[in-house]
Design an enzyme around this catalytic site. Structure first.
Site, PDB file in Angstrom:
ATOM      1  N   THR A   1     -50.923 -31.452   4.667  1.00 54.09           N
ATOM      2  CA  THR A   1     -50.438 -30.122   4.303  1.00 54.09           C
ATOM      3  C   THR A   1     -49.067 -29.902   4.928  1.00 54.09           C
ATOM      4  O   THR A   1     -48.763 -30.462   5.985  1.00 54.09           O
ATOM      5  CB  THR A   1     -51.408 -29.018   4.771  1.00 54.09           C
ATOM      6  OG1 THR A   1     -50.903 -27.746   4.352  1.00 54.09           O
ATOM      7  CG2 THR A   1     -51.572 -29.004   6.279  1.00 54.09           C
TER       8      THR A   1
ATOM      9  N   SER B   1     -62.298 -29.530   9.773  1.00 56.11           N
ATOM     10  CA  SER B   1     -61.799 -28.289  10.372  1.00 56.11           C
ATOM     11  C   SER B   1     -62.883 -27.532  11.127  1.00 56.11           C
ATOM     12  O   SER B   1     -62.614 -26.918  12.148  1.00 56.11           O
ATOM     13  CB  SER B   1     -61.216 -27.391   9.277  1.00 56.11           C
ATOM     14  OG  SER B   1     -62.210 -27.104   8.313  1.00 56.11           O
TER      15      SER B   1
ATOM     16  N   HIS C   1     -55.700 -31.502   8.981  1.00 50.21           N
ATOM     17  CA  HIS C   1     -55.768 -30.990  10.358  1.00 50.21           C
ATOM     18  C   HIS C   1     -55.213 -31.972  11.372  1.00 50.21           C
ATOM     19  O   HIS C   1     -55.368 -31.769  12.574  1.00 50.21           O
ATOM     20  CB  HIS C   1     -57.204 -30.593  10.705  1.00 50.21           C
ATOM     21  CG  HIS C   1     -57.582 -29.310  10.054  1.00 50.21           C
ATOM     22  ND1 HIS C   1     -57.370 -28.087  10.636  1.00 50.21           N
ATOM     23  CD2 HIS C   1     -58.096 -29.066   8.817  1.00 50.21           C
ATOM     24  CE1 HIS C   1     -57.755 -27.138   9.804  1.00 50.21           C
ATOM     25  NE2 HIS C   1     -58.198 -27.696   8.694  1.00 50.21           N
TER      26      HIS C   1
ATOM     27  N   THR D   1     -46.206 -26.085 -13.609  1.00 51.06           N
ATOM     28  CA  THR D   1     -46.234 -24.958 -12.675  1.00 51.06           C
ATOM     29  C   THR D   1     -44.958 -24.968 -11.848  1.00 51.06           C
ATOM     30  O   THR D   1     -44.466 -26.038 -11.481  1.00 51.06           O
ATOM     31  CB  THR D   1     -47.461 -25.076 -11.752  1.00 51.06           C
ATOM     32  OG1 THR D   1     -48.612 -25.148 -12.570  1.00 51.06           O
ATOM     33  CG2 THR D   1     -47.582 -23.889 -10.822  1.00 51.06           C
ATOM     34  N   THR D   2     -44.420 -23.794 -11.565  1.00 54.22           N
ATOM     35  CA  THR D   2     -43.202 -23.701 -10.757  1.00 54.22           C
ATOM     36  C   THR D   2     -43.452 -24.353  -9.396  1.00 54.22           C
ATOM     37  O   THR D   2     -44.453 -24.055  -8.745  1.00 54.22           O
ATOM     38  CB  THR D   2     -42.842 -22.215 -10.544  1.00 54.22           C
ATOM     39  OG1 THR D   2     -42.875 -21.577 -11.811  1.00 54.22           O
ATOM     40  CG2 THR D   2     -41.475 -22.068  -9.917  1.00 54.22           C
TER      41      THR D   2
ATOM     42  N   LYS E   1     -49.848 -25.414   8.419  1.00 51.94           N
ATOM     43  CA  LYS E   1     -50.371 -25.828   9.729  1.00 51.94           C
ATOM     44  C   LYS E   1     -49.260 -26.428  10.582  1.00 51.94           C
ATOM     45  O   LYS E   1     -48.262 -25.754  10.829  1.00 51.94           O
ATOM     46  CB  LYS E   1     -51.581 -26.753   9.552  1.00 51.94           C
ATOM     47  CG  LYS E   1     -52.618 -26.140   8.576  1.00 51.94           C
ATOM     48  CD  LYS E   1     -53.953 -26.749   8.678  1.00 51.94           C
ATOM     49  CE  LYS E   1     -54.863 -26.390   7.508  1.00 51.94           C
ATOM     50  NZ  LYS E   1     -55.103 -24.976   7.265  1.00 51.94           N
TER      51      LYS E   1
END
Ligand code: PLP
Length: 223
Positions: free
Chosen positions: A100, A44, A72, A132-133, A103
């Site tokens: 991800t 990045s 990225h 975890t939710t 982005k």
């Protein structure tokens, strides 16, 4: 990645940036019997790209697994937005590709692409995952929709055979680059090999900020 490194309790070694020879030396020093995972990225900060094929070749020679952070690049490169590894036909040489849903996908969250066994292992052992939710349904629906948009059937374009959404991003990206060039905004070149010395753009950014605000920033340590 950092969570994974901390929670694995494994030793961490840092090889010189995108330097296959240094990676080779470091892996040789660790020895053939210890399991190893080599991580590299589409970076990045300077927008440079790790020499994926070279690093994979070194990792393969030492029996190490490979992990590519494509955060990225996903959505932007590769015919279906799979990233640089997809663009360069190297996906099969990687054990894990990280992406991800923020982005280029415009939502939030992220994913890894890996073998079913490896994904299952991560599901069971990654910190805070199972208990975890997860992402709410509306966000998941947005991510699924965006993934479908980005991976639409390919069509022939001036950018090669790419999905319409990837082409749209490429056209917009080139237009944005031109605007940056016109504004003399400093942009490091997008390269696949490490520069001899990373360029330092801090002074140029200071000059631009000073020109915009009309006075130097008293808190700045550069100018
Ligand atoms: C190289 C790299 N990997 C991973 C991430 C994390 O991405 P996200 O915040 O979408 O999870 C970033 C964030 O910019 C990044 O630069």
């Amino acid at each position: 990645m950092i969570e994974g490194i901390c929670h694995s309790w494994a030793n961490k070694y840092i090889f010189a940036h995108s330097d296959a020879a240094d990676l080779d030396r470091k892996l040789a020093a660790i020895g053939p019997d210890r399991p190893k995972l080599v991580a590299f990225a589409v970076y990045s900060m300077n927008s440079d790209i790790a020499p994926i094929a070279e690093l994979c070749a070194v990792a393969e020679a030492h029996g190490a697994m490979t992990y590519l952070d494509e955060v990225h690049a996903v959505g932007l490169y590769g015919p279906r937005g799979g990233g640089i590894a997809e663009r360069d036909g190297l996906s099969h040489r990687l054990n894990v590709v990280e992406g991800t849903l923020a982005k280029a996908f415009g939502v939030i969250g992220g994913y890894i692409a890996a073998s079913a066994a490896l994904c299952d292992f991560i599901r069971g052992f990654a910190s805070g995952f199972i208990f975890t939710t997860p992402l709410p349904p509306a966000v998941s629906a947005g991510a699924i929709n965006q993934t479908r948009q980005i991976a639409q059937p390919l069509r022939c374009s001036p950018h090669g055979n790419v999905s319409p959404t990837v082409e749209h991003y490429l056209v917009r990206g080139r237009r944005f680059s031109k605007m940056q060039n016109c504004a003399q905004f400093p942009r490091p070149p997008s390269i696949s090999a490490p520069p001899a010395r990373p360029p330092d753009y801090s002074r140029t950014w200071c000059r631009l900020a000073r020109a915009r605000v009309g006075r130097p920033n008293p808190a700045c340590h550069v100018c």
